[in-house]
Motif scaffolding. Structure first.
Motif, PDB file in Angstrom:
ATOM      1  N   LEU A 117      -1.876  67.259 -48.963  1.00  0.00           N
ATOM      2  CA  LEU A 117      -2.591  67.499 -47.701  1.00  0.00           C
ATOM      3  C   LEU A 117      -3.769  66.552 -47.562  1.00  0.00           C
ATOM      4  O   LEU A 117      -4.663  66.526 -48.416  1.00  0.00           O
ATOM      5  CB  LEU A 117      -3.066  68.953 -47.657  1.00  0.00           C
ATOM      6  N   ARG A 118      -3.781  65.767 -46.482  1.00  0.00           N
ATOM      7  CA  ARG A 118      -4.887  64.867 -46.152  1.00  0.00           C
ATOM      8  C   ARG A 118      -5.494  65.330 -44.827  1.00  0.00           C
ATOM      9  O   ARG A 118      -5.064  64.916 -43.757  1.00  0.00           O
ATOM     10  CB  ARG A 118      -4.404  63.421 -46.052  1.00  0.00           C
ATOM     11  N   PRO A 119      -6.489  66.195 -44.896  1.00  0.00           N
ATOM     12  CA  PRO A 119      -7.021  66.793 -43.663  1.00  0.00           C
ATOM     13  C   PRO A 119      -7.775  65.777 -42.811  1.00  0.00           C
ATOM     14  O   PRO A 119      -8.568  64.987 -43.325  1.00  0.00           O
ATOM     15  CB  PRO A 119      -7.967  67.879 -44.188  1.00  0.00           C
ATOM     16  N   PRO A 120      -7.561  65.806 -41.498  1.00  0.00           N
ATOM     17  CA  PRO A 120      -8.287  64.885 -40.618  1.00  0.00           C
ATOM     18  C   PRO A 120      -9.648  65.429 -40.174  1.00  0.00           C
ATOM     19  O   PRO A 120     -10.456  64.698 -39.607  1.00  0.00           O
ATOM     20  CB  PRO A 120      -7.349  64.763 -39.417  1.00  0.00           C
ATOM     21  N   THR A 121      -9.886  66.727 -40.398  1.00  0.00           N
ATOM     22  CA  THR A 121     -11.147  67.347 -39.974  1.00  0.00           C
ATOM     23  C   THR A 121     -11.677  68.221 -41.107  1.00  0.00           C
ATOM     24  O   THR A 121     -11.036  68.380 -42.150  1.00  0.00           O
ATOM     25  CB  THR A 121     -10.934  68.220 -38.715  1.00  0.00           C
TER      26      THR A 121
END
Length: 577
Positions: A345-349
Motif C-alpha cells: 500500500l502506497r497511500p496518496p494522502t
C-alpha cells in the motif's frame, strides 16, 4: 473450447508477477551454475574427464531452445536486478537482502569478459576455447585471473543460494531438507574450486612446446587482432552496464526529489505515533525509514501477510490492491477493504491505521527463523482426547488427589502421542489436543494418530491397574480424530504465546470427541482420516453425523475399542508392502 483456453491463457499471463519472473530466470541461471560447477569438479579426476564433461555440458546448454532460454534468463535477471536497485527505497532490511542485491549486480561485470572471450569468440571467429585453452590463459598467461575466477564463482554461488533460501524458507519441507541443501551448498563449490585448482596444476605440468602447438593454435584461441576486438566488445558491455546502474541511481535521486516536491503525508499508527514521509513510499517502507517496528516475515515481497494493517476511517481514496496483494489477502480469507498489506500500500494522502501483527512478536528487520511459528497453512491431523467423569471423580476427593489423577491421565495420553510421532499441543482441564503431521506426510500423520489412539487405550488400561485401589470405577476416555488444512502459528499475547492450530478441522475433531458419548465408543474418526490412512472402507462401522456449524452431514467411523486400531493400521501396511 478454444475461446476458453485463450481466456485461461490470458488470465495466466496477467497473473505472472515480476517476482515470479525473477524467480524463474534465477532458477535457470542457478541450474547452469550447478552444471558448470559439476563440470569443474571433474578436474579432480583428470583433464580427460574434464573434457568429456564439457562436451556434455555444452551439448545441453547449446541446444538451441535451451540456449535461447538461458540468454533470455541472463538478460531478464540482470534487468530485474537493476530495476530492484532503482525500486528499493531504503536498505534497512535484514543484511542478507541488500547483500544479495549487491552480489547479483557484481556478477555481470565480473563474468562478462569470460563470456565474450569464450562464447562470442566461438560465434564470431570460430574459436575453440575449451578447458585447455582457458586454463592456459588463467594459470600460465595471466595468473591474476585465477583470483577473478574464484571470486566470481563464490559471488555467483552465494547470490544464488541466498535467493533459494529466501524462496524455500517458507515451504513446509524446508526444515527437513535444510541439512541436505546445506551439504550441497558447501560441497558443490568446494569440489568445483578444487577441480579448477587440480586441472590448473595439470596444465602447468603438461606445458611444453608440443603441448602448446597442439592446444594453443590460432584456430583455437584466435589472433591478437581478434583478441583486441573481443576486448573492445567487453569494454563496451562494461560501459553500458555501468551506465545502466548509473541511470538507476540517478533515477532514484530524481524520484526522491519529485516525491518531496509532490508533498509529504502523515502516517498515524493508532498508538499515538505519527511520521511524515514523502508520497510514494509504502507503509512498510515508511515504518523502516523511521525506525518504527513493523512485522514483516518475507521482507516486503508480498509472500506473507504478517505486515497487514487495518485502515482507520474512510479507505475509498486508497489505490486498489495489486494482483499480488489481492492474491495474498484472498489467501488469508479476507475481503474487508480496510485490510491491506503494508508492503504494497502506497497511500496518496494522510492515513491512520493499526498493525494486526504486533511488532513485539516479530521485529521489522529480523525475520523469524521458523516461519511455522508465525503462521502457515498446512495439512494436520488433530486428535482430541477427553477424560470421562472427571467431575464425579473430584466429588469425594481432596483437590490434590484429583489433580494427581488427572495429571497421570494426561501423562499417559501425552506419552502415547509423543511415541507415535505426534505433538501434545493444548491442555484444557482434563482434555488435550494433539497434532500430527508437522513433519510428516498426510498418510503417515493419519496413521500416527490412529496408532496414538490405540496406545492411549493401552496406557490408560495400565493406569487403571495402577490406581485400581483408589478408583471406584476405571478411567474412561473419548477420542476424536480429524484431518484437514489448518493455520498453525503462535497465538497469544507477549510472554503468553502458545503454538497451536486454528481452523474448522480442529473444531470438527472436538465435535467428534463429543460424539463418542452418543455412539458409546472410545474413538470417532472422520472418513477422510480412514481413507488417507489406507484402511479399507468395510473395516469400521460407518455413521452419518450432523456436525454443528456444517451444512452437510459428515461420514464418520466409530471404534468401540481403541486398542484395535493398531492392528488395523499394521495389517494395512503389511498388505501394502
Amino acid at each position: 473450447m478454444a475461446a476458453l483456453s485463450k481466456e485461461q491463457l490470458t488470465a495466466f499471463l496477467r497473473g505472472i508477477s515480476l517476482r515470479q519472473v525473477r524467480l524463474a530466470s534465477g532458477l535457470i541461471l542457478f541450474a547452469y551454475l550447478v552444471s558448470h560447477f559439476l563440470n569443474h569438479a571433474l578436474g579432480n579426476i583428470s583433464l580427460e574427464a574434464l573434457a568429456t564433461g564439457v562436451y556434455l555440458h555444452m551439448g545441453l546448454w547449446q541446444f538451441l531452445p535451451i540456449t535461447i532460454l538461458f540468454y533470455a534468463a541472463c538478460l531478464v535477471h540482470t534487468a530485474l536486478g537493476i530495476w530492484a536497485l532503482y525500486e528499493r527505497r531504503q536498505f534497512r532490511w535484514k543484511a542478507i537482502e541488500p547483500l544479495q542485491l549487491a552480489l547479483g549486480l557484481s556478477v555481470p561485470m565480473l563474468v562478462i569478459a569470460h563470456i565474450i572471450g569464450v562464447r562470442l569468440g566461438q560465434t564470431l571467429y570460430g574459436h575453440e576455447k575449451l578447458y585447455p585453452q582457458v586454463l592456459f590463459l588463467y594459470w600460465i598467461w595471466a595468473p591474476w585471473r585465477i583470483w577473478m575466477m574464484l571470486a566470481v564463482m563464490t559471488i555467483a554461488w552465494v547470490h544464488g543460494c541466498i535467493g533459494l533460501y529466501l524462496w524455500l524458507r517458507m515451504r513446509a519441507f524446508y526444515k527437513r531438507a535444510a541439512p541436505f541443501l546445506l551439504a550441497a551448498a558447501v560441497l558443490i563449490p568446494t569440489l568445483s574450486m578444487l577441480g579448477f585448482y587440480q586441472s590448473g596444476r595439470m596444465v602447468i605440468d603438461n606445458d611444453s612446446v608440443e603441448w602448446r602447438a597442439e592446444t594453443q593454435s590460432q584456430r583455437q584461441i584466435g589472433t591478437p587482432a581478434e583478441a583486441q576486438a573481443l576486448e573492445r566488445i567487453t569494454d563496451y558491455f562494461l560501459f553500458g552496464y555501468f551506465g545502466l546502474i548509473g541511470v538507476a541511481l540517478v533515477a532514484r535521486g530524481v524520484r526522491a526529489i519529485n516525491e518531496r516536491r509532490r508533498g509529504m503525508i502523515s502516517l498515524s499508527y493508532g498508538n499515538g505515533r505519527t511520521v511524515r514521509v514523502p508520497k510514494g513510499l509504502s507503509v512498510l517502507e515508511a515504518s523502516l525509514r523511521n525506525n518504527v517496528p513493523h512485522a514483516s516475515v518475507c521482507g516486503g515481497r508480498a509472500r506473507c501477510s504478517t505486515c497487514r494493517i487495518r485502515i482507520i476511517g474512510d479507505c475509498s481514496a486508497l489505490p486498489e490492491p495489486s494482483q499480488r496483494e489481492a492474491f495474498v489477502l484472498g489467501r488469508v480469507g479476507t475481503s474487508d477493504p480496510s485490510i491491506r498489506l503494508a508492503c504494497q500500500l502506497r497511500p496518496p494522502t494522510d492515513l491512520s491505521f493499526f498493525q494486526l501483527f504486533l511488532p513485539h512478536t516479530m521485529s521489522a528487520d529480523g525475520h523469524e527463523s521458523n516461519p511455522t511459528r508465525i503462521g502457515q497453512e498446512r495439512y494436520l491431523v488433530s486428535l482430541f482426547v477427553d477424560m470421562r467423569g472427571s467431575t464425579k471423580l473430584a466429588e469425594k476427593r481432596l483437590p490434590f488427589d484429583t489433580v494427581f489423577i488427572v495429571n497421570r491421565f494426561l501423562g499417559a495420553v501425552s506419552q502415547a502421542v509423543i511415541e507415535s510421532g505426534g505433538r501434545p499441543n493444548q491442555f484444557v482441564g482434563d482434555g488435550m489436543l494433539a497434532l500430527f503431521g508437522l513433519s510428516t506426510s498426510r498418510q503417515e500423520a493419519c496413521r500416527q494418530a490412529l496408532r496414538a489412539a490405540a496406545m492411549i487405550a493401552v496406557n490408560v488400561d495400565d493406569l487403571n491397574k495402577f490406581l485400581e485401589h483408589d478408583l471406584r470405577e476405571p478411567i474412561r476416555f473419548g477420542i476424536g480424530i480429524n484431518g484437514g488444512e489448518v493455520i498453525v502459528g503462535d497465538i497469544g499475547y507477549r510472554d503468553h504465546m502458545v503454538f497451536t492450530a486454528l481452523g474448522d478441522p480442529v473444531n470438527v475433531a472436538a465435535r467428534l470427541q463429543d460424539m463418542t458419548k452418543s455412539l458409546a465408543c472410545e474413538v470417532v474418526i472422520s472418513d477422510e482420516v480412514r481413507a488417507t490412512a489406507g484402511l479399507a472402507a468395510d473395516v469400521l462401522p460407518q455413521h452419518e453425523a450432523e456436525i454443528r456449524g456444517r451444512n452437510e452431514p459428515m461420514i464418520v467411523r466409530a471404534i468401540t475399542d481403541a486398542g484395535t486400531l493398531s492392528a488395523l493400521v499394521n495389517e494395512q501396511q503389511s498388505a501394502a508392502a
